[in-house]
Design a protein around this motif. Structure first.
Motif, short mmCIF file in Angstrom:
data_model
loop_
_atom_site.label_atom_id
_atom_site.label_comp_id
_atom_site.label_asym_id
_atom_site.label_seq_id
_atom_site.Cartn_x
_atom_site.Cartn_y
_atom_site.Cartn_z
N LYS A 171 -25.66 28.72 -30.92
CA LYS A 171 -26.32 28.59 -29.62
C LYS A 171 -25.44 27.82 -28.62
O LYS A 171 -24.23 28.00 -28.61
N THR A 172 -26.05 26.94 -27.82
CA THR A 172 -25.26 26.26 -26.79
C THR A 172 -24.44 25.10 -27.36
O THR A 172 -23.76 24.40 -26.61
N ALA A 173 -24.46 24.90 -28.67
CA ALA A 173 -23.55 23.91 -29.29
C ALA A 173 -22.11 24.44 -29.31
O ALA A 173 -21.19 23.70 -29.64
N ARG A 174 -21.92 25.69 -28.94
CA ARG A 174 -20.56 26.24 -28.85
C ARG A 174 -19.76 25.51 -27.77
O ARG A 174 -18.64 25.09 -27.98
N ASN A 175 -20.31 25.41 -26.62
CA ASN A 175 -19.76 24.82 -25.38
C ASN A 175 -18.24 24.64 -25.36
O ASN A 175 -17.50 25.62 -25.22
N SER B 56 -39.35 40.54 -12.98
CA SER B 56 -38.32 40.52 -11.92
C SER B 56 -36.95 40.89 -12.47
O SER B 56 -36.06 41.27 -11.71
N GLY B 57 -36.78 40.73 -13.78
CA GLY B 57 -35.46 41.03 -14.36
C GLY B 57 -34.40 40.01 -14.02
O GLY B 57 -33.22 40.23 -14.28
N VAL B 58 -34.80 38.88 -13.43
CA VAL B 58 -33.82 37.83 -13.13
C VAL B 58 -33.34 37.21 -14.44
O VAL B 58 -34.15 36.92 -15.33
N VAL B 59 -32.02 37.06 -14.56
CA VAL B 59 -31.42 36.48 -15.77
C VAL B 59 -30.88 35.11 -15.41
O VAL B 59 -30.07 34.97 -14.48
N LEU B 60 -31.33 34.09 -16.14
CA LEU B 60 -30.88 32.73 -15.85
C LEU B 60 -29.63 32.38 -16.65
O LEU B 60 -29.56 32.61 -17.86
N GLY B 65 -23.25 27.55 -21.34
CA GLY B 65 -22.86 28.69 -22.15
C GLY B 65 -23.92 29.66 -22.58
O GLY B 65 -23.94 30.10 -23.74
N MET B 66 -24.79 30.08 -21.65
CA MET B 66 -25.85 31.00 -22.03
C MET B 66 -26.32 31.82 -20.85
O MET B 66 -26.45 31.31 -19.75
N LEU B 67 -26.58 33.09 -21.10
CA LEU B 67 -27.35 33.95 -20.19
C LEU B 67 -28.63 34.35 -20.91
O LEU B 67 -28.61 34.60 -22.12
N GLY B 68 -29.72 34.41 -20.16
CA GLY B 68 -31.00 34.76 -20.78
C GLY B 68 -31.76 33.53 -21.26
O GLY B 68 -32.49 33.58 -22.24
N MET B 69 -31.56 32.42 -20.54
CA MET B 69 -32.27 31.19 -20.89
C MET B 69 -33.76 31.35 -20.63
O MET B 69 -34.18 31.86 -19.59
N GLY B 70 -34.56 30.86 -21.58
CA GLY B 70 -36.02 30.90 -21.44
C GLY B 70 -36.57 29.55 -21.02
O GLY B 70 -35.82 28.63 -20.67
N PRO B 71 -37.91 29.42 -21.06
CA PRO B 71 -38.55 28.17 -20.63
C PRO B 71 -38.19 26.98 -21.52
O PRO B 71 -37.65 27.15 -22.61
N VAL B 72 -38.54 25.80 -21.05
CA VAL B 72 -38.34 24.56 -21.82
C VAL B 72 -39.03 24.70 -23.18
O VAL B 72 -40.13 25.24 -23.28
N ALA B 73 -38.37 24.23 -24.24
CA ALA B 73 -38.90 24.32 -25.59
C ALA B 73 -39.99 23.29 -25.81
O ALA B 73 -39.92 22.17 -25.29
N GLU B 74 -41.00 23.66 -26.58
CA GLU B 74 -42.10 22.74 -26.91
C GLU B 74 -42.25 22.69 -28.43
O GLU B 74 -42.09 23.70 -29.10
N GLY B 75 -42.58 21.52 -28.96
CA GLY B 75 -42.93 21.38 -30.37
C GLY B 75 -41.89 21.96 -31.31
O GLY B 75 -40.72 21.58 -31.26
N ASP B 76 -42.32 22.91 -32.14
CA ASP B 76 -41.44 23.49 -33.16
C ASP B 76 -40.28 24.28 -32.58
O ASP B 76 -39.33 24.58 -33.28
N GLN B 77 -40.38 24.64 -31.31
CA GLN B 77 -39.28 25.42 -30.69
C GLN B 77 -38.05 24.55 -30.44
O GLN B 77 -36.97 25.08 -30.22
N ILE B 78 -38.20 23.25 -30.44
CA ILE B 78 -37.09 22.37 -30.04
C ILE B 78 -35.96 22.46 -31.05
O ILE B 78 -36.17 22.29 -32.25
N ASP B 79 -34.76 22.77 -30.54
CA ASP B 79 -33.57 22.93 -31.37
C ASP B 79 -32.46 22.17 -30.67
O ASP B 79 -32.10 22.50 -29.53
N PRO B 80 -31.90 21.13 -31.31
CA PRO B 80 -30.88 20.34 -30.62
C PRO B 80 -29.63 21.13 -30.23
O PRO B 80 -28.85 20.68 -29.38
N THR B 91 -35.45 27.48 -24.58
CA THR B 91 -35.62 28.61 -25.50
C THR B 91 -34.72 29.75 -25.06
O THR B 91 -34.16 29.71 -23.95
N GLU B 92 -34.55 30.75 -25.94
CA GLU B 92 -33.77 31.91 -25.57
C GLU B 92 -34.69 33.11 -25.43
O GLU B 92 -35.65 33.26 -26.19
N LEU B 93 -34.41 33.96 -24.47
CA LEU B 93 -35.19 35.17 -24.28
C LEU B 93 -34.52 36.32 -25.04
O LEU B 93 -33.33 36.24 -25.40
N VAL B 94 -35.27 37.38 -25.29
CA VAL B 94 -34.69 38.57 -25.92
C VAL B 94 -33.55 39.07 -25.04
O VAL B 94 -33.71 39.17 -23.81
#
Lengths: 223, 228
Positions: A171-175, B56-60, B65-80, B91-94
């Protein structure tokens, strides 16, 4: 030739006083904390550290700064809500700072790794960060001459590495990891998994092993 | 400026305004074309994502280093290992993808991003941006990706309060704070009005809760009306 070190201490052996050390990570994501802890124990001092930030909280890069081993930080964003270790050192005049726009930081290391002598970049034109730098107008647009940043050592974090030194990230740990790996004389990677040659999909390798000198697995049993 | 505006004359919204921060974010989101690749700066601009619909098809893009960023992660979604540029877990979107920092800034500098939205201390009438450093002697300078974004995206939108805490206008003839980029801002969204800025100076697109003439008396920059 990549060697697999048994411990982080073995991986960081030989880093000299006065070295320029590229340290991966964006905040704590991708930061090679085990290698930094080993570097603190190893004792090298008077270091110049190149990293995006100047340490968060008390661990990782912040711990290296707190140990008094760093003479200068080259980074894009030192000031954060939890950068108190750096803030104190800076305000008391005990550490030098060179602020570099984030994309220039990455591209200057990319240039070092790719054998580019310098490059003209539009970022920073007309700002204080371009003061004293050569400028040129090309096709009507202004650019600033930027020089490579080379490391004696790169310390990076990756998800998995094989015995050829090939690395994949998560994921973004690549940076900054892939760019720093190319820009240092010696690149040392801490990985969550060491795997056999052939276990990584050759199409999915992000950092080819040619850039990687030492790998150490941390936090998990070796596969 | 590459994105067209959706009105042909200055609109005075006398019945609403000044806008809340959330309403400002909604106004910015309204003006981002469907399918755009967009970078939202740290802080207030991240609120714009709350007003972008999935259709809207807007890609964040996030510069770490990411395209397709999703909303802020909550609870179990949190990944350092998955954060935004403000180091907040997201989070990441499809259809998301990851890339390293040099690639991330190459796509920015190379003119592939359609829009970035940034905060500001000051914007000049010709679109100079100051948003990274107050110049105060005790301030620790920190620029991050602001200078790269300012000169990289095809359109740079600024979202800011029109007046500083001391009452001084932040849309100014010439920036007094250290610059982030020259002639890079195309639009300024504030609680009182939306402006176009650039080589032709400042054009008022819409006002919120005051008239064009009232707005003009509160600013030191010459204003123009939008006219068909």
């Amino acid at each position: 030739m990549t060697t697999i070190a048994d411990t982080a201490a073995e991986a960081v052996a030989g880093i000299a006083d006065g070295a320029t050390v590229l340290i991966g990570g964006f905040g704590m994501a991708g930061m090679p904390v085990a290698l930094i802890d080993a570097l603190i124990d190893q004792g090298a001092t008077d270091l110049t550290v190149v990293s995006n930030n100047a340490g968060n909280g008390d661990t990782g890069l912040a711990a290296l700064l707190a140990a008094g081993r760093v003479r200068k930080v080259i980074c894009s964003f030192p000031r954060q809500s939890d950068s108190y270790v750096f803030d104190d050192l800076y305000r008391s005049g005990r550490i030098d700072l060179e602020v570099v726009p984030q994309g220039n930081l990455a591209e200057r290391m990319r240039a070092a790794g790719a054998g580019i002598g310098a490059f003209f970049c539009p970022t920073g034109v007309g700002t204080p960060l371009a003061d004293g730098k050569e400028t040129r107008t090309i096709d009507g647009r202004d650019y600033v001459l930027e020089l490579p940043i080379r490391g004696d050592v790169a310390l990076i974090g990756a998800h998995a590495g094989d015995r050829m030194g090939n690395l994949v990230y998560r994921k973004t740990a690549r940076n900054f990891g892939p760019v720093m790996a190319t820009a240092a004389a010696t690149t040392i990677a801490q990985v969550t998994h060491v795997v056999e040659a052939g276990d990584l999909d050759p199409e999915a390798v992000v950092t080819p092993g040619i850039y990687v000198d030492r790998i150490v697995q941390v936090g998990q049993e070796r596969a | 400026m590459t994105i067209e505006i959706n009105v042909d004359r200055t609109v005075e919204h006398l019945g609403r305004g000044p806008l809340s921060r959330d309403e400002m974010a909604a106004t910015v989101a309204r003006d981002i074309p469907d399918g755009s690749f967009v970078n939202l700066g740290i802080g207030q601009p991240t609120q714009v994502s709350n007003h972008l619909s999935p259709s809207s098809g807007v890609v964040l893009h996030t510069e770490n280093g990411m395209l397709g960023m999703g909303p802020v992660a909550e609870g179990d979604q949190i990944d350092p290992d998955l954060t935004n540029a403000g180091k907040i877990p997201v989070t990441e979107l499809v259809g998301a993808c990851y890339f390293h920092h040099a690639d991330s800034f190459a796509m920015m500098r190379g003119g592939h991003l359609d829009v970035c939205v940034l905060g500001a201390f000051q914007v000049s009438e010709h679109g100079d941006l100051a948003n990274w450093h107050t110049g105060a002697p005790d301030a620790i300078p920190a620029v991050g990706g602001a200078m790269d974004l300012a000169i990289g995206a095809k359109d740079v939108f600024v979202m800011m309060s029109l007046f500083a805490k001391d009452g001084s206008a932040k849309l100014v003839p010439t920036c007094t704070y250290p610059l982030t980029g020259l002639a890079c801002v195309s639009r300024v969204y504030t609680e009182h009005a939306t402006f176009l800025v650039g080589p032709d100076g400042v054009t008022v697109v819409e006002t919120f809760g005051l008239t064009y003439d009232e707005l003009a008396t509160r600013l030191d920059v010459p204003l123009r009306r939008l006219e068909p």
